[in-house]
Design an enzyme around this catalytic site. Structure first.
Site, mmCIF file in Angstrom:
data_model
loop_
_atom_site.group_PDB
_atom_site.id
_atom_site.type_symbol
_atom_site.label_atom_id
_atom_site.label_comp_id
_atom_site.label_asym_id
_atom_site.label_seq_id
_atom_site.Cartn_x
_atom_site.Cartn_y
_atom_site.Cartn_z
ATOM 1 N N LYS A 21 2.540 9.830 8.516
ATOM 2 C CA LYS A 21 1.888 9.310 9.732
ATOM 3 C C LYS A 21 2.467 9.882 11.037
ATOM 4 O O LYS A 21 2.102 10.986 11.425
ATOM 5 C CB LYS A 21 1.915 7.787 9.714
ATOM 6 C CG LYS A 21 0.966 7.233 8.619
ATOM 7 C CD LYS A 21 0.590 5.810 8.879
ATOM 8 C CE LYS A 21 -0.304 5.221 7.802
ATOM 9 N NZ LYS A 21 -1.721 5.433 8.020
ATOM 10 N N PHE A 41 0.862 -1.188 0.000
ATOM 11 C CA PHE A 41 0.000 0.000 0.000
ATOM 12 C C PHE A 41 0.895 1.233 0.000
ATOM 13 O O PHE A 41 1.728 1.398 0.882
ATOM 14 C CB PHE A 41 -0.932 0.032 1.217
ATOM 15 C CG PHE A 41 -1.930 1.142 1.116
ATOM 16 C CD1 PHE A 41 -3.120 0.960 0.422
ATOM 17 C CD2 PHE A 41 -1.675 2.398 1.659
ATOM 18 C CE1 PHE A 41 -4.037 2.002 0.281
ATOM 19 C CE2 PHE A 41 -2.586 3.435 1.523
ATOM 20 C CZ PHE A 41 -3.768 3.236 0.834
ATOM 21 N N ASP A 55 9.322 2.692 1.714
ATOM 22 C CA ASP A 55 8.145 3.429 2.165
ATOM 23 C C ASP A 55 7.995 3.150 3.664
ATOM 24 O O ASP A 55 7.496 2.101 4.066
ATOM 25 C CB ASP A 55 6.913 2.952 1.375
ATOM 26 C CG ASP A 55 5.620 3.595 1.863
ATOM 27 O OD1 ASP A 55 5.623 4.182 2.967
ATOM 28 O OD2 ASP A 55 4.606 3.496 1.155
#
Ligand code: PLP
Length: 399
Positions: A250, A136, A221
């Protein structure tokens, strides 16, 4: 409550399946709904609130910065942005940072930088990025193309050209997929949204070697795994390698929206003025919050130690649950405070039962209960979580 739900569906686009609760206040690991009910938050804004809700140092940093300067253009030098970049560079493999506003934007920037560097420095034909199935990387058109899951891509075709997918944790498949057109391999060190999937111990080191052999860039990532989530500041530190490019978001801002793309000087120098930009990227307010977050996180290593201790404790308790419910729990996996239980059934009813009992948990990939609490979680919070899970599992296995 009904009025909130009605107004929400009347005025907000229908892109989220929401649970029937309005969260109004938070402190540490606790949140309270508009009707005063208390919850323990093992979702943490989906791995965002690493220091818990409204950490005093982050709140004060935001207040002070908001009184001084909230936003100015990147046409000018921005003090908290420089301070934040220095902190990130001093504590990572990277030499330079680009700031943006989200994980998807950080990955977009990474894909663009990898293409520009490879076309200029290796071969004008190089533009392809290899990513993993089940990965993702975001919801923009390029990052949803990078995301190796068709369910997120359906309806948005034609997708962006130049992406290829391989199974995660399969070094032979990666070896076969790399060609003279490949400019980068982009991977999550541990797959989060894909269901908390760990690679084998040598996978990332072997990928690094393959990349070096073929002059291909390695993008990690770390949007979900970075900022202490796995028990080290960045997850790559567990695997004895460094990437060429890394993306963060995040946890970076302790709750405010900020993303970052970090790279070595060799690669970063391909970006020149005008090549990439963001109006809000690295603005004073979010950078001040991120500086306070990192300083708090790294102070004496206390929070990372706490993360590792609580990870061990939670793992142990989850293992006990597995022994109690062997037909329900298939596997327990993850690192630090990114842990998951793979269930032999759909996880959503469990999430709803937990919510009823004042416990926020998340379900990834349909059947993986994911625990991503603040890194300041305590034993008593974990004990409460386990009690609730035990009750819910017992009820479901009786039916
Ligand atoms: C590994 C990873 N990359 C990228 C993203 C996208 O981040 P954002 O939602 O901030 O765009 C996410 C979000 O869950 C993620 O987990």
């Amino acid at each position: 409550m009904k009025k909130f739900f009605d107004d929400s569906s009347r005025y907000i686009m229908n892109t989220y399946n929401r649970y029937p609760v309005v969260l109004r206040k938070g402190r540490g690991i606790k949140v309270w709904s508009s009707d005063g009910k208390e919850y323990l938050d093992f979702v943490g804004g989906v791995a965002v609130n690493i220091l818990g809700h409204c950490h005093p140092r982050v709140v004060v940093a935001i207040q002070k910065q908001a009184q001084r300067l909230i936003h100015v253009s990147n046409y000018y030098y921005i003090e908290p942005q420089i301070k934040l970049a220095k902190l990130l560079v001093e504590h990572s493999f990277a030499d330079k940072v680009f700031f943006c506003n989200s994980g998807a934007e950080a990955n977009e920037a990474a894909i663009k930088l990898a293409r520009k560097y490879s076309k200029e420095q290796v071969s004008p034909k190089r533009y392809e990025t290899i990513t993993a199935r089940n990965s993702f990387h975001g919801r923009t058109l390029a990052t949803v193309t990078a995301t190796g899951q068709e369910k997120f891509q359906k309806g948005f075709e034609p997708l962006v050209p130049g992406f290829k997918y391989v199974p995660f944790d399969d070094i032979n498949a990666m070896g076969k997929a790399i060609t003279k057109d490949t400019c980068a391999v982009m991977l999550e060190p541990i797959q989060g949204e894909g269901g908390v999937r760990m690679p084998g111990p040598n996978y990332l080191r072997d990928v690094r070697e393959l990349c070096d052999e073929h002059n291909v860039l390695l993008i990690l990532d770390e949007v979900q795994t970075g900022m202490g989530r796995t028990g080290k500041f960045f997850a790559y530190e567990h695997f004895g390698i460094t990437p060429d490019i890394m993306t963060l978001a995040k946890g970076l801002g302790g709750g405010v929206p900020i993303g970052a793309m970090l790279a070595t000087d060799k690669v970063a120098s391909s970006f020149q003025p005008g090549n990439h930009a963001s109006t809000f990227g690295g603005n004073p307010l979010v950078c001040a919050a991120a500086v306070a977050t990192i300083e708090t996180l790294l102070e004496d290593g206390f929070i990372l130690d706490q993360c590792n201790r609580m990870s061990e404790y939670l793992m142990e308790k989850l293992e006990q649950l597995r022994e109690e419910f062997p037909s329900l729990i298939i596997e327990i996996r993850g690192k630090g405070l990114l842990l998951g239980i793979e269930l032999a059934r759909d996880g959503d009813p469990i999430v709803r039962e937990c919510l009823e009992k004042g416990m926020l948990v998340n379900c990834a990939a349909g059947n993986v209960l994911r625990f991503i609490p603040p890194l300041i979680v305590q034993k008593k919070d974990i004990d409460r979580l386990i009690d609730v899970l035990e009750e819910v599992f017992a009820k479901l296995t009786r039916i």
